[in-house]
Write an enzyme that holds these catalytic residues in place. Sequence first.
Site, PDB file in Angstrom:
ATOM      1  N   ARG A 114       0.857  -1.185   0.000  1.00  0.00           N
ATOM      2  CA  ARG A 114       0.000   0.000   0.000  1.00  0.00           C
ATOM      3  C   ARG A 114       0.896   1.239   0.000  1.00  0.00           C
ATOM      4  NH1 ARG A 114      -2.379   1.055   6.119  1.00  0.00           N
ATOM      5  NH2 ARG A 114      -0.391   1.622   7.063  1.00  0.00           N
ATOM      6  N   GLU A 153      -3.038   8.097   6.033  1.00  0.00           N
ATOM      7  CA  GLU A 153      -1.724   8.141   6.686  1.00  0.00           C
ATOM      8  C   GLU A 153      -0.610   8.576   5.724  1.00  0.00           C
ATOM      9  OE1 GLU A 153      -2.592   4.757  10.125  1.00  0.00           O
ATOM     10  OE2 GLU A 153      -1.278   4.261   8.439  1.00  0.00           O
ATOM     11  N   CYS A 161      10.058  10.133  -3.070  1.00  0.00           N
ATOM     12  CA  CYS A 161      10.481   9.386  -4.252  1.00  0.00           C
ATOM     13  C   CYS A 161      11.641  10.147  -4.888  1.00  0.00           C
ATOM     14  CB  CYS A 161       9.308   9.253  -5.223  1.00  0.00           C
ATOM     15  SG  CYS A 161       9.737   8.589  -6.851  1.00  0.00           S
ATOM     16  N   CYS A 163      12.695   9.718  -8.323  1.00  0.00           N
ATOM     17  CA  CYS A 163      12.688   9.454  -9.760  1.00  0.00           C
ATOM     18  C   CYS A 163      12.915  10.748 -10.553  1.00  0.00           C
ATOM     19  CB  CYS A 163      11.363   8.806 -10.155  1.00  0.00           C
ATOM     20  SG  CYS A 163       9.951   9.947 -10.096  1.00  0.00           S
ATOM     21  N   CYS A 166      10.236  13.395 -10.020  1.00  0.00           N
ATOM     22  CA  CYS A 166      10.454  14.125  -8.775  1.00  0.00           C
ATOM     23  C   CYS A 166      11.600  15.120  -8.923  1.00  0.00           C
ATOM     24  CB  CYS A 166      10.740  13.154  -7.637  1.00  0.00           C
ATOM     25  SG  CYS A 166       9.278  12.233  -7.109  1.00  0.00           S
ATOM     26  N   GLU A 312      -8.181   6.205  14.484  1.00  0.00           N
ATOM     27  CA  GLU A 312      -7.765   4.799  14.551  1.00  0.00           C
ATOM     28  C   GLU A 312      -6.983   4.561  15.831  1.00  0.00           C
ATOM     29  OE1 GLU A 312      -5.506   2.990  11.430  1.00  0.00           O
ATOM     30  OE2 GLU A 312      -6.627   4.009   9.835  1.00  0.00           O
ATOM     31  N   GLU A 360      -2.923  -7.826   7.565  1.00  0.00           N
ATOM     32  CA  GLU A 360      -3.311  -7.376   8.900  1.00  0.00           C
ATOM     33  C   GLU A 360      -4.324  -8.299   9.572  1.00  0.00           C
ATOM     34  OE1 GLU A 360      -2.777  -2.779   9.307  1.00  0.00           O
ATOM     35  OE2 GLU A 360      -4.003  -3.135   7.529  1.00  0.00           O
ATOM     36  N   LYS A 361      -4.286  -9.572   9.214  1.00  0.00           N
ATOM     37  CA  LYS A 361      -5.267 -10.502   9.780  1.00  0.00           C
ATOM     38  C   LYS A 361      -5.043 -10.781  11.262  1.00  0.00           C
ATOM     39  CE  LYS A 361      -2.767 -14.430   7.693  1.00  0.00           C
ATOM     40  NZ  LYS A 361      -2.011 -13.604   6.710  1.00  0.00           N
ATOM     41  N   HIS A 363      -4.147  -8.256  13.295  1.00  0.00           N
ATOM     42  CA  HIS A 363      -4.404  -6.977  13.949  1.00  0.00           C
ATOM     43  C   HIS A 363      -5.784  -7.054  14.598  1.00  0.00           C
ATOM     44  CE1 HIS A 363      -5.140  -2.701  14.534  1.00  0.00           C
ATOM     45  NE2 HIS A 363      -3.946  -2.395  14.064  1.00  0.00           N
TER      46      HIS A 363
END
Length: 673
Positions: A114, A153, A161, A163, A166, A312, A360-361, A363
Amino acid sequence: MPETTPRGLTRLAFGGDYNPEQWPESVWQEDVRLMREAGVTMVSVGIFSWALLEPSPGEYDFGWMDRLFALLHENGIRVDLGTPTVCPPVWFYRAHPEALPVTPQGARHEFGSRAAICHSNADYRAAAATITTRLAERYGDHPALAMWHVHNEYGVPVSACYCDSCAAHFRRWLESAYGTVDAVNEAWGTAFWGQRYADFGQINPPRMTPTSVNPAQALDYKRFADATMRENFRMERDILHRLSPGVPVTTNFMTALSQCDSVDYWAWGREVDIVTNDHYLITDGRRTHVNLAMAADLTRSVAGGAPWILLEHSTSGVNWQARNPAKAPGQMARNSLAHVARGSEGAMFFQWRQSRRGAEKFHSAMVPHGGTDTRVWREVVQLGAALDSLSTVRGTRTQADVAMLWDWHSWWAQNLDWRPSEDHDPRERADAFYEVLYDRHLTVDFAHPEADLSAYPLVVVPALYLMTDAAGRNLRQYVENGGTLVVSYFSGIVDEHDAVHEGAHPGPLRDVLGLTVEEFSPLLQDQLVRITGPDGSELSGDVWTEFVVPRGAETVWTYADGLAAGHPAVTRHRLGEGTAWYVSTRLGAEGLDALLGWAIEDAQVAPRVDLPRDVEVVRRAGESGSYLFAINHTASDAKVPLETPGTELLTGERAAGRLEVPAGAVRVVRLDG
């Protein structure tokens, strides 16, 4: 103008990230039934759903989201709708592989996690604008919509980055910031090591080099990366403001110094309609509730003192640390209400139902793998009832006693290469100073070094390596007007370009502290120095010493050994109506407590008496009344003195004299009058 509270939400926010796309629709009815049982008031949806909403370029499937909105609305649950721009679909990356970020070493990240985003990439920006527009057109006036949640987030796990896109963007950013390449050369000190540039086209990002890169260039690149993410946020925010007027827009921060170091939250706080934050306990052996309090205080400060929302945290253990212990019974509620005490308008979680698949199983979630016959679920239901009983707290503000200065730009600069000692850690000093203030039961506001400090009797500066001249003038004026200032070592050393201030250290702080520093003398690993007071008492320091020369300041403690033996270790300087303290070594908890104790006396901050360690007392006040939060993090019952009687909102009982707070419990008193 957009609202600054979630639209239509009349109670504290309670719920979490809801990802129903992970489950058959047959589960949705059960989810909503359980949400009502738990007292859920709002859920965050759609944050990671781009691939489902736009399964192929230009083809959209909103049917499942329509049904979800209708179901939540029918059950009185408000929606925090995410723009899913943190996770572009695989088809996007296959068409635009250059949108994947590049490391300083030249390696390009791949799809499969992600937030793998080059924020300078024009194709990403266009695609993000399009999906945001489509969502706003479809749901911008939906009666269930409470607020918009842009991206997720920012800065984690990739902020910068390197590249070619950028590089071109960086050159444009520099030209806008400096005007001429000569101004860049001056700011970066490119005369050193023959790095002078003749035109902007010669400048690249600070990619991998044989040795340390130009520190001013590296610092500016951190600013550029942060500003570029903020540009993308503003793009999405402005679309939402135009197409969904009156609905507030936010993005979830991670203000804890233990969780994100790449974002200037002072700047971001000015861009959102509501400040929201994610916070997770770091199980590194520290007192986790102190880190929580510090993060909540910092979030409130970024919000300018206004209420904010914990968007969160976790019901129990997380999944991404080396060791992920469960929360103890009662800890989830205690953590949640500690955030509320320090300004949050609720307590949200990641996530509603625990995932069976994916990274995240393991979590924790509001509905765990074990379902409703579990301790976690029972505590979730209890917490929902507790938050419901605190609805009148909404809109009140937390009352602070003292201030601590913090600047992300200084943190970035301090952590660049080749400093006098790698053992000096600005975050460690901030944590250490904060913990002493916490243990003295003082509530802390954080402030930018150039902010108005006149409301605070005491201001603490744990680590401010980078300091502008304006900040120096601000602190001098603060002390002259009667404030008490405490400054720790290696502060006031460089300007905003990481250039050492002209003259002796500590630059803009010389006059306010009444001293100069001739030389730093960092200590070797595990080396200690003794410092002694005029009464013969003794403390120890480590990591750092300095050759301090008083120029108006009085010596309070002196180095008894080491290279700096005979020089001042702690000084006190009267200036105008106020006082400035300076400490030139790293003191432990005992030494810091003594130092801050003297400063607190100078500042005439009223002491908090009769409060055990790890029993925190925080106050909120506003039009609806005054509230005292008493949070007992210990294994023993505690008694908290009440100057004013009132009603304890969680039990409905009257409280007067001394408030009984059971071990591990929280009590909230609405004070009379």
